[in-house]
Design an enzyme around this catalytic site. Structure first.
Site, PDB file in Angstrom:
ATOM      1  N   GLU A 270       0.546  -6.013   4.185  1.00  0.00           N
ATOM      2  CA  GLU A 270       1.943  -5.393   4.219  1.00  0.00           C
ATOM      3  C   GLU A 270       2.971  -6.440   3.563  1.00  0.00           C
ATOM      4  OE1 GLU A 270       2.797  -2.629   4.866  1.00  0.00           O
ATOM      5  OE2 GLU A 270       1.146  -1.710   6.142  1.00  0.00           O
ATOM      6  N   ARG A 274       4.926  -5.351   0.819  1.00  0.00           N
ATOM      7  CA  ARG A 274       6.521  -5.070   0.963  1.00  0.00           C
ATOM      8  C   ARG A 274       7.281  -6.245   0.749  1.00  0.00           C
ATOM      9  NH1 ARG A 274       6.685  -1.077   6.053  1.00  0.00           N
ATOM     10  NH2 ARG A 274       4.410  -0.449   5.899  1.00  0.00           N
ATOM     11  N   ASP A 403      -6.709   4.301  -0.075  1.00  0.00           N
ATOM     12  CA  ASP A 403      -5.754   4.849  -1.086  1.00  0.00           C
ATOM     13  C   ASP A 403      -5.292   3.762  -2.326  1.00  0.00           C
ATOM     14  OD1 ASP A 403      -4.294   3.307   0.705  1.00  0.00           O
ATOM     15  OD2 ASP A 403      -2.999   5.042   1.380  1.00  0.00           O
ATOM     16  N   GLU A 537       4.772   9.833  -0.255  1.00  0.00           N
ATOM     17  CA  GLU A 537       3.733  10.102  -1.069  1.00  0.00           C
ATOM     18  C   GLU A 537       3.929  11.209  -2.025  1.00  0.00           C
ATOM     19  OE1 GLU A 537       3.314   9.031   1.725  1.00  0.00           O
ATOM     20  OE2 GLU A 537       2.498   6.892   1.594  1.00  0.00           O
ATOM     21  N   THR A 623       2.649  -0.588  -4.817  1.00  0.00           N
ATOM     22  CA  THR A 623       2.195   0.490  -4.001  1.00  0.00           C
ATOM     23  C   THR A 623       3.280   0.464  -3.015  1.00  0.00           C
ATOM     24  OG1 THR A 623       0.727   1.619  -2.676  1.00  0.00           O
ATOM     25  CG2 THR A 623       0.935  -0.832  -2.305  1.00  0.00           C
TER      26      THR A 623
HETATM   27  C1  DMJ Z   1       3.562   2.487   1.932  1.00  0.00           C
HETATM   28  O1  DMJ Z   1       3.624   1.333   2.974  1.00  0.00           O
HETATM   29  C2  DMJ Z   1       2.632   2.208   0.961  1.00  0.00           C
HETATM   30  O2  DMJ Z   1       2.904   3.283  -0.071  1.00  0.00           O
HETATM   31  C3  DMJ Z   1       1.184   2.324   1.423  1.00  0.00           C
HETATM   32  O3  DMJ Z   1       0.198   1.872   0.118  1.00  0.00           O
HETATM   33  C4  DMJ Z   1       0.797   3.086   2.261  1.00  0.00           C
HETATM   34  N1  DMJ Z   1       1.905   4.356   2.345  1.00  0.00           N
HETATM   35  C5  DMJ Z   1       3.012   3.434   3.045  1.00  0.00           C
HETATM   36  C6  DMJ Z   1       3.994   4.555   3.302  1.00  0.00           C
HETATM   37  O4  DMJ Z   1       3.413   5.731   3.710  1.00  0.00           O
END
Ligand code: DMJ
Length: 645
Positions: A270, A274, A403, A537, A623
């Protein structure tokens, strides 16, 4: 007459009362006695504290001091600790009179040191008590000023080696041209402003916001320190939307929050996606050096997480001690595929920007290790034990836990200007196995991606899995055997299924998970799968599909989502998730997730902007939707990459 005064223990004697003295002096004398008693108590407590501190505080000699950043964070130096342990064994089991003599001498000098410290502390305490209130106040002010001066000095830019700036194309307004689209985009901008202003007003200093309670919110993924993370996860959205004052707020908070990066245990994944991703994107988008420096400062603190027998990092690391561990719930102490497999983009950029090969080597090591492992049915299980290097439970998912591992394989290739052929091949092989075992069509003709659990296909798809529509479209160009058309079609089918999952609800917002079983088609069954927490998503997939096809239905679906979010999730203190998308009167979960600002609103804004804004040939979105430029490395070799070949 003697003026009654607060007398320090070492000062003048307490005046004695003469017989027959009035009650007034008697009262004053009693008061002085109790004051002295209190002072005595304070002093002895202080001395006890100093003794305690001497014995129980950690020995800093066992720690290596990092010399950049706002505060000095102590990261354990593994070798030195081993040496220290080894050393102490020698003392205990030492043979011969010489050792014993030395041991006694050491003990004696330690005792002397304690005695001397004790005397010094006592003396200091006595002197303190002699000072007036004003003198003490002034002293505190000076100490405060010195600390902030020191912090400023330490935070001073420590320049990194200059590197050629990647080509930054499409950092522009992205004006969509036609007034109707512009109006819709303005609405999204207004929503971002409402979300930010609410955070600014009620959640300032916290990672997230409780929009109903109108206060800050933090979850354990950001560490147990209240002031760990902050706003960098959405800074680049503020840049993109040209929200100038908000950018300034963000910068102030960025400086402020780093002061408090202390004893916090955080999720490596995270923090990477992030915060580091957000800071890197903010750096590229703004050109402001401070973002790069902060990204590096934070990344350095994640590195101890890789100190495992296999080099597969722990899920969590303590930013101060560098001690790592895994989630208690993860199969047999495993690390998670989507976590250790979602570091590549940011880490390659870190090596590129710093010249430090460590980041690149760490992620390439993970890749090599995975390449050597057997995969059941060609699938990657979600769990891998970092001690043994063996898979945990055989559960494969393109949603939660798996994912972004697949996403980052593709994006590693794209980010390398399509030169990282190894990443592309690994992605293609993984997707081929997923298509064979996980992707099916429902009776009603909806394409879905299920989950593989110990040889059995669960016909359930998560909201998280919906990102895969965009991923298939993004990976279409360059896919083997000229299957570009096939993958674009697959992306469109997933987008359609995910839109259905929204459309079949009362609120027109998607549930967390939906089934394709026993006559059910794209609907949630369990109560605990009916919530919507402002996730991005589905909208992410609409945006990629829009960029590749320009089919107007994707903007239309995006607009449906905007209206539904504004109608059902907007409250006076921001935006909240809802607990049941099938209820016309849902309750709120009272959380404005950080990804709502970083991803959901950003993808919506991009969907209603022109393709000139951050073109996909030049930018790759991590992501968490933080855009990082493609590294057209040309003749440049990344430090550390030579040894990997
Ligand atoms: C996000 O923090 C990122 O996209 C992560 O890869 C998975 N999904 C969450 C939000 O739903």
């Amino acid at each position: 007459m003697t003026t009654p005064a607060l007398l320090p223990l070492s000062g003048r004697r307490i005046p004695t009362l003469s017989p027959g003295a009035s009650s007034f002096p008697h009262h004053r004398a009693t008061l002085r006695l109790s004051e002295k008693f209190i002072l005595l108590l304070i002093l002895s407590a202080f001395i006890t504290l100093c003794f305690g501190a001497f014995f129980f505080l950690p020995d800093n000699s066992k720690h290596k001091r990092f010399d950049f950043g706002l505060e000095d964070v102590l990261i354990p130096h593994i070798e030195t600790e081993k040496e220290a342990r080894h050393g102490s064994r020698q003392v205990i089991h030492g043979v011969g009179a010489h050792d014993e003599h030395r041991h006694r001498e050491e003990e004696e000098s330690l005792r002397d040191k304690i005695r001397a410290d004790h005397e010094r502390v006592l003396q200091e305490a006595k002197e303190k008590l002699r000072k007036s209130k004003e003198e003490l106040k002034a002293e505190i002010q000076t100490a405060k000023a010195k600390v902030s001066e020191d912090l400023k000095k330490k935070d001073g830019p420590k320049p990194l080696p200059p590197v050629p700036m990647p080509k930054l194309v499409g950092v522009n307004d992205g004006d969509p041209g036609d007034p109707d689209t512009k109006e819709k985009r303005d609405k999204i901008r207004e929503m971002m402003k409402h979300a930010w202003d609410s955070y600014r007003q009620y959640g300032w200093g916290h990672n997230e916001l409780k929009p109903l309670a109108k206060k800050g919110h933090s979850t354990n993924i950001f560490g147990n320190s209240q002031l760990t993370g902050r706003v960098y996860f959405c800074l680049c959205t503020l840049f993109m939307l040209s929200l100038k004052n908000e950018q300034k707020d963000g910068l102030i908070l960025l400086h402020f929050s780093f002061l408090f990066l202390q004893n916090a245990e955080v999720s490596v994944f995270e923090v990477n996606i992030r915060f580091i991703g957000g800071l890197l994107a903010a750096y590229y988008l703004s050109g402001q050096e401070v973002f790069k420096l902060k990204a590096v400062q934070l990344a350095e603190k994640l590195l101890p997480a890789f100190n495992t027998p296999t080099g597969i990092p722990w899920a969590m690391v303590n930013l101060k001690s560098g001690v790592g561990r895994n989630w208690g719930w993860a199969s047999g102490g495993s690390s998670i595929l989507a976590e250790f497999g979602t570091l590549h983009m940011e880490f390659v950029h870190l090596t590129y920007l710093t010249g430090n090969p460590a980041y690149y080597q760490k992620v390439m090591h993970i890749r090599k290790l995975l390449a050597k492992m057997d995969r059941p049915n060609g699938l990657y299980p979600n769990y891998l034990n970092p001690r043994t290097g063996r898979w945990g439970q055989h559960h494969t998912s393109v949603g939660g836990l798996g994912d972004s591992f697949y996403e980052y394989l593709l994006k590693a290739w794209l980010m390398s200007d399509k030169t990282d052929a190894e990443a592309r091949k690994t992605y293609d092989d993984a997707i081929e196995a997923i298509e064979r075992h996980l992707i099916r069509k429902s009776n009603g003709g909806l394409t879905f991606i299920g989950e593989w659990k110990n040889g059995h296909l669960e016909r359930k798809m998560g909201h998280l899995t919906c990102f895969a529509g965009g991923m298939f479209a993004l990976g279409a160009d360059g896919s083997p055997d000229d299957k570009a058309g096939h993958y674009l079609q697959l992306g469109a089918e997933i987008a359609h299924t995910c839109h259905e999952s929204y459309d079949r609800t009362v609120l027109k917002l998607g549930p967390e998970a939906f089934k394709f079983d026993s006559g059910l088609e794209a609907v949630a069954v369990r109560q605990n799968e009916k919530y919507y927490i402002l996730r991005p998503e589905v909208i992410e997939t609409y945006w990629y599909m829009w960029r590749f096809t320009h089919d107007p239905k994707y903007r239309q679906w995006g607009w449906e989502a905007v209206q539904a979010i504004d109608k059902h999730c907007r409250v006076s203190g921001g935006f909240s998730g809802v607990k049941d998308v099938y209820s016309s009167n849902p309750t709120y979960d009272d959380v404005q997730q950080s990804f709502f600002l970083a991803e959901t609103l950003k993808y919506l804004y991009l969907l209603f902007s022109s393709d000139e804004l951050l073109p996909l040939e030049n930018w790759v979105f991590n992501t968490e939707a933080h855009p990082l430029p493609v590294l057209h490395l040309g003749n440049i070799t990344l430090p550390g990459s030579e040894s990997q070949r």
